[in-house]
Design an enzyme around this catalytic site. Structure first.
Site, PDB file in Angstrom:
ATOM      1  N   ASP A 299      -3.731   4.096   2.645  1.00 50.90           N
ATOM      2  CA  ASP A 299      -5.174   3.980   2.920  1.00 50.90           C
ATOM      3  C   ASP A 299      -5.559   2.561   3.342  1.00 50.90           C
ATOM      4  O   ASP A 299      -6.744   2.259   3.506  1.00 50.90           O
ATOM      5  CB  ASP A 299      -6.005   4.442   1.707  1.00 50.90           C
TER       6      ASP A 299
ATOM      7  N   ASP B  85      -5.099  -9.941 -15.682  1.00 50.46           N
ATOM      8  CA  ASP B  85      -6.220 -10.864 -15.656  1.00 50.46           C
ATOM      9  C   ASP B  85      -7.246 -10.454 -16.704  1.00 50.46           C
ATOM     10  O   ASP B  85      -7.555  -9.275 -16.853  1.00 50.46           O
ATOM     11  CB  ASP B  85      -6.873 -10.847 -14.264  1.00 50.46           C
TER      12      ASP B  85
ATOM     13  N   ASP C  81       0.849  -1.195   0.000  1.00 54.91           N
ATOM     14  CA  ASP C  81       0.000   0.000   0.000  1.00 54.91           C
ATOM     15  C   ASP C  81       0.883   1.243   0.000  1.00 54.91           C
ATOM     16  O   ASP C  81       1.520   1.556   1.003  1.00 54.91           O
ATOM     17  CB  ASP C  81      -0.881  -0.051   1.258  1.00 54.91           C
TER      18      ASP C  81
ATOM     19  N   HIS D  61      -4.131 -17.050  -5.540  1.00 52.18           N
ATOM     20  CA  HIS D  61      -4.974 -16.240  -4.645  1.00 52.18           C
ATOM     21  C   HIS D  61      -6.247 -16.959  -4.201  1.00 52.18           C
ATOM     22  O   HIS D  61      -7.022 -16.394  -3.432  1.00 52.18           O
ATOM     23  CB  HIS D  61      -5.329 -14.938  -5.363  1.00 52.18           C
ATOM     24  N   ASP D  62      -6.495 -18.160  -4.706  1.00 53.43           N
ATOM     25  CA  ASP D  62      -7.696 -18.912  -4.327  1.00 53.43           C
ATOM     26  C   ASP D  62      -7.381 -20.092  -3.406  1.00 53.43           C
ATOM     27  O   ASP D  62      -8.302 -20.785  -2.975  1.00 53.43           O
ATOM     28  CB  ASP D  62      -8.380 -19.502  -5.578  1.00 53.43           C
TER      29      ASP D  62
ATOM     30  N   ASN E  74      -0.036   4.498  -0.554  1.00 52.96           N
ATOM     31  CA  ASN E  74      -0.577   5.780  -0.087  1.00 52.96           C
ATOM     32  C   ASN E  74      -1.212   5.725   1.304  1.00 52.96           C
ATOM     33  O   ASN E  74      -1.861   6.674   1.750  1.00 52.96           O
ATOM     34  CB  ASN E  74      -1.578   6.341  -1.104  1.00 52.96           C
TER      35      ASN E  74
ATOM     36  N   ASP F  41      -1.913  -1.161  -3.804  1.00 52.23           N
ATOM     37  CA  ASP F  41      -2.220  -0.387  -5.003  1.00 52.23           C
ATOM     38  C   ASP F  41      -1.119  -0.521  -6.062  1.00 52.23           C
ATOM     39  O   ASP F  41      -0.079  -1.145  -5.822  1.00 52.23           O
ATOM     40  CB  ASP F  41      -2.454   1.092  -4.642  1.00 52.23           C
TER      41      ASP F  41
ATOM     42  N   GLU G  89      -7.083 -20.428 -16.920  1.00 52.33           N
ATOM     43  CA  GLU G  89      -7.458 -21.187 -15.725  1.00 52.33           C
ATOM     44  C   GLU G  89      -8.502 -22.208 -16.162  1.00 52.33           C
ATOM     45  O   GLU G  89      -9.608 -21.856 -16.526  1.00 52.33           O
ATOM     46  CB  GLU G  89      -8.048 -20.253 -14.668  1.00 52.33           C
TER      47      GLU G  89
ATOM     48  N   ASP H 176      -9.294 -15.927 -16.773  1.00 52.85           N
ATOM     49  CA  ASP H 176     -10.094 -16.427 -15.655  1.00 52.85           C
ATOM     50  C   ASP H 176     -11.132 -17.448 -16.126  1.00 52.85           C
ATOM     51  O   ASP H 176     -11.871 -17.192 -17.083  1.00 52.85           O
ATOM     52  CB  ASP H 176     -10.803 -15.224 -15.020  1.00 52.85           C
TER      53      ASP H 176
HETATM   54  C1  GLC Z   1     -11.380 -17.649 -10.727  1.00 60.70           C
HETATM   55  C2  GLC Z   1     -10.614 -16.702  -9.861  1.00 60.70           C
HETATM   56  C3  GLC Z   1     -11.368 -16.502  -8.580  1.00 60.70           C
HETATM   57  C4  GLC Z   1     -12.725 -15.936  -8.911  1.00 60.70           C
HETATM   58  C5  GLC Z   1     -13.458 -16.769  -9.937  1.00 60.70           C
HETATM   59  C6  GLC Z   1     -14.586 -16.004 -10.538  1.00 60.70           C
HETATM   60  O1  GLC Z   1     -11.461 -18.918 -10.182  1.00 60.70           O
HETATM   61  O2  GLC Z   1      -9.323 -17.173  -9.660  1.00 60.70           O
HETATM   62  O3  GLC Z   1     -10.680 -15.693  -7.679  1.00 60.70           O
HETATM   63  O4  GLC Z   1     -13.514 -15.865  -7.746  1.00 60.70           O
HETATM   64  O5  GLC Z   1     -12.637 -17.137 -11.004  1.00 60.70           O
HETATM   65  O6  GLC Z   1     -14.104 -14.947 -11.314  1.00 60.70           O
HETATM   66 CA    CA Z   2      -3.478   2.214  -1.120  1.00 53.35          CA
END
Ligand code: GLC
Ligand code: CA
Length: 529
Positions: free
Chosen positions: A27, A100, A23, A309-310, A25, A31, A237, A196
């Protein structure tokens, strides 16, 4: 393999979840300028390319995967100017940037959806999938995937959160709009896309499957088979990728995708997002060997990943996140990055971040976690609920990155961060890890450098040498007369008979003169003479 494809084998990717990286700035939310600040860190690690999760305009009900404008930046991430600066700075440092691309659905706040719901003859009505009653029993976020919309007077399909309406890819106007979105970002200078849930854009109504429908390959080709996309890197994906369709999805001659993320290894230890299942590490060896063989025989590119991230953190999910955290994290690095394919490292993986072990639902943001909690809170015992949530919550991967042990782990100078930091951040952070005798970061850096210095690790053929053994994974790589052997011992001490004439080039235990391997010990050897 075409030259373009071969060169992709030289890249090591790093995935950034912008909300949680840095981050700039104060907040409390990560970012784009925060990403720019950390380019030297990426360089130090040896990264060649980044995948940045969504930063587009969005109500952010699903971490930004619910896009309301594909061509605008969500205010808390910065401005288009910040994006350009970040992109230029990455390129100036020799780092490629992929972003993405979320083609399966938009936010219900998107202009198209706002129009579509107005009336049946609205020009945007057919951008989405409507029905007078649910067409099937598909479930999303613990409820029906069909939601009645009062304004529209019909149900619409949402395969994720109800605020993410599935687009109707049977409509050629949708496909054209999506090509335009890609063109916009390519013109901006990005190097590629992580696509995605790309295999969901074509539903298989007939077989009642929400992915891999009959026109999938056509649609993907319409996006990426164009001249303009010839030099663009794409990774799809694909939860539904299997041996049959992988050739089509990623064949160099097909104009579809460069490569895919397929999830067989991840799926092996869970029944669903939140339900772990009996699993043994030997399954990893088996699955990886199988995919190495398939992609090698068909001349395809494979991705080497274990986190994103999932997903929960690999040390917690598959190995030991306590005493043997260093050994576990580095063993997975050896196992993955010793193979043939494109490494993807998820932020925090390089310092061995663990799952969170939280006990209050208020501490979570992930809509899948909160939906699961709502649906099962009266059914599951407290203990069971927390066991499942702490296993599966996507927030395990989304806590702010801890750079040091100071205020907010050096992630933010602000008062409050969007999601709380990991309770162990004073112990597990970049600065502490680097200073440690057993530094995971250092191991990652060394193994990335090793790949860079040895073509055999990037381009070499893969041969499984594990045989019947169940307690370790061993394989050989070979290229133009050079050979390397990779050994990864699983959780128990084992005796492993190594081939002759080996010189160790990297390992996560001090080198010893015995054939006994310690728990999670792993090493790479050069074959000499
Ligand atoms: C993919 C992404 C996930 C998102 C899903 C719907 O699996 O990695 O984070 O929730 O698609 O877009
Ligand atoms: Ca920020």
């Amino acid at each position: 393999m075409t030259e373009k494809y071969e060169n992709f084998l030289d890249l090591t990717f790093y995935q950034i979840y912008p909300r949680s990286f840095r981050d700039a700035n104060g907040d409390g939310t990560g970012d784009l300028r925060g990403i720019t600040e950390k380019i030297p860190y990426l360089k130090e690690l040896g990264i060649d390319a980044v995948w940045i999760s969504p930063f587009y305009k969005s109500p952010c009900n699903d971490g930004g995967y619910d896009i309301s404008d594909y061509r605008a930046i969500q205010a808390e991430f910065g401005t288009m100017e910040d994006f350009r600066e970040m992109l230029d700075a990455m390129h100036a440092s020799g780092i490629k940037v992929i972003v993405d691309f979320v083609p399966n659905h938009t936010s219900t706040e998107h202009f198209w959806f706002k129009e579509a719901r107005k009336s049946k003859d609205n020009p945007y009505r057919d951008f989405y999938i409507w029905a007078d009653k649910p067409r099937n029993d598909w479930v999303a976020c613990c409820e029906s995937a069909w939601k009645y919309d009062d304004v529209a007077g019909q149900y619409y399909l949402h395969c994720f959160d109800p605020t993410q309406a599935d687009l109707n890819w049977e409509n050629p106007r949708v496909r054209k709009e999506m090509c335009d979105v890609l063109d916009f970002w390519v013109d901006m200078g990005v190097d590629g896309f992580r696509c995605d849930v790309i295999d969901m854009i074509c539903k298989d109504w007939e077989n009642n499957r929400l992915n891999t429908g009959p026109h999938l390959h056509e649609y993907i080709n319409e996006l990426f088979g164009r001249e303009k996309m010839a030099h663009v890197f794409t990774v799809g994906e694909c939860w539904g990728a299997n041996v049959e369709n992988i050739r089509k999805l990623t064949g160099a001659d097909r104009g579809e995708l460069t490569t895919v993320f397929q999830f067989e290894h991840i799926n092996r230890n869970c029944k669903s997002r939140f339900e772990p299942k009996d699993f043994s590490l030997s399954e990893f060896g088996e699955i990886f060997a199988k995919w190495q063989k398939i992609t090698q025989e068909n001349d395809l590119l494979y991705t080497l990943f274990i986190e994103n991230h999932d997903l929960g953190r690999c040390v917690s999910r598959f190995a030991n996140d306590g005493e043997l955290r260093y050994e576990s994290a580095t063993m997975f690095a050896t196992m993955l990055y010793g193979m043939r394919g494109i490494p993807f490292i998820y932020q925090g993986q390089e310092i061995g971040v663990t799952n969170s072990y939280f006990e209050k639902i208020e501490d979570f943001d992930d809509m899948e976690t909160t939906a699961f909690y709502r649906a099962y809170k009266d059914v599951l015992s407290e203990d069971e609920m927390w066991r499942l949530i702490n296993f599966g919550s996507r927030d395990n991967a989304r806590r702010p990155m801890a750079w040091n042990s100071g205020k907010n782990g050096g992630f933010s100078e602000g008062e409050k961060t969007w999601l709380t930091l990991h309770p162990d951040y004073e112990k597990i952070n970049v600065e502490a890890d680097k200073a440690s005798e057993k530094s995971i970061f250092r191991y990652f850096k060394e193994i990335i450098a090793l790949r860079k210095a040895n073509e055999v690790l990037r381009r070499g053929t893969f041969k499984d040498m594990t045989g019947e053994a169940e307690n370790y994974f061993m394989y050989r790589r070979e290229y133009k007369g050079e050979e390397m052997v990779v050994v990864c011992n699983y959780e128990k001490e084992s005796r492993i008979a190594l081939p002759a004439n080996l010189v160790r080039v990297i390992g996560n235990y001090p080198e010893r003169e015995t054939d006994i391997f310690a728990p999670y010990e792993s090493a790479i050897y050069k074959v000499v003479g």
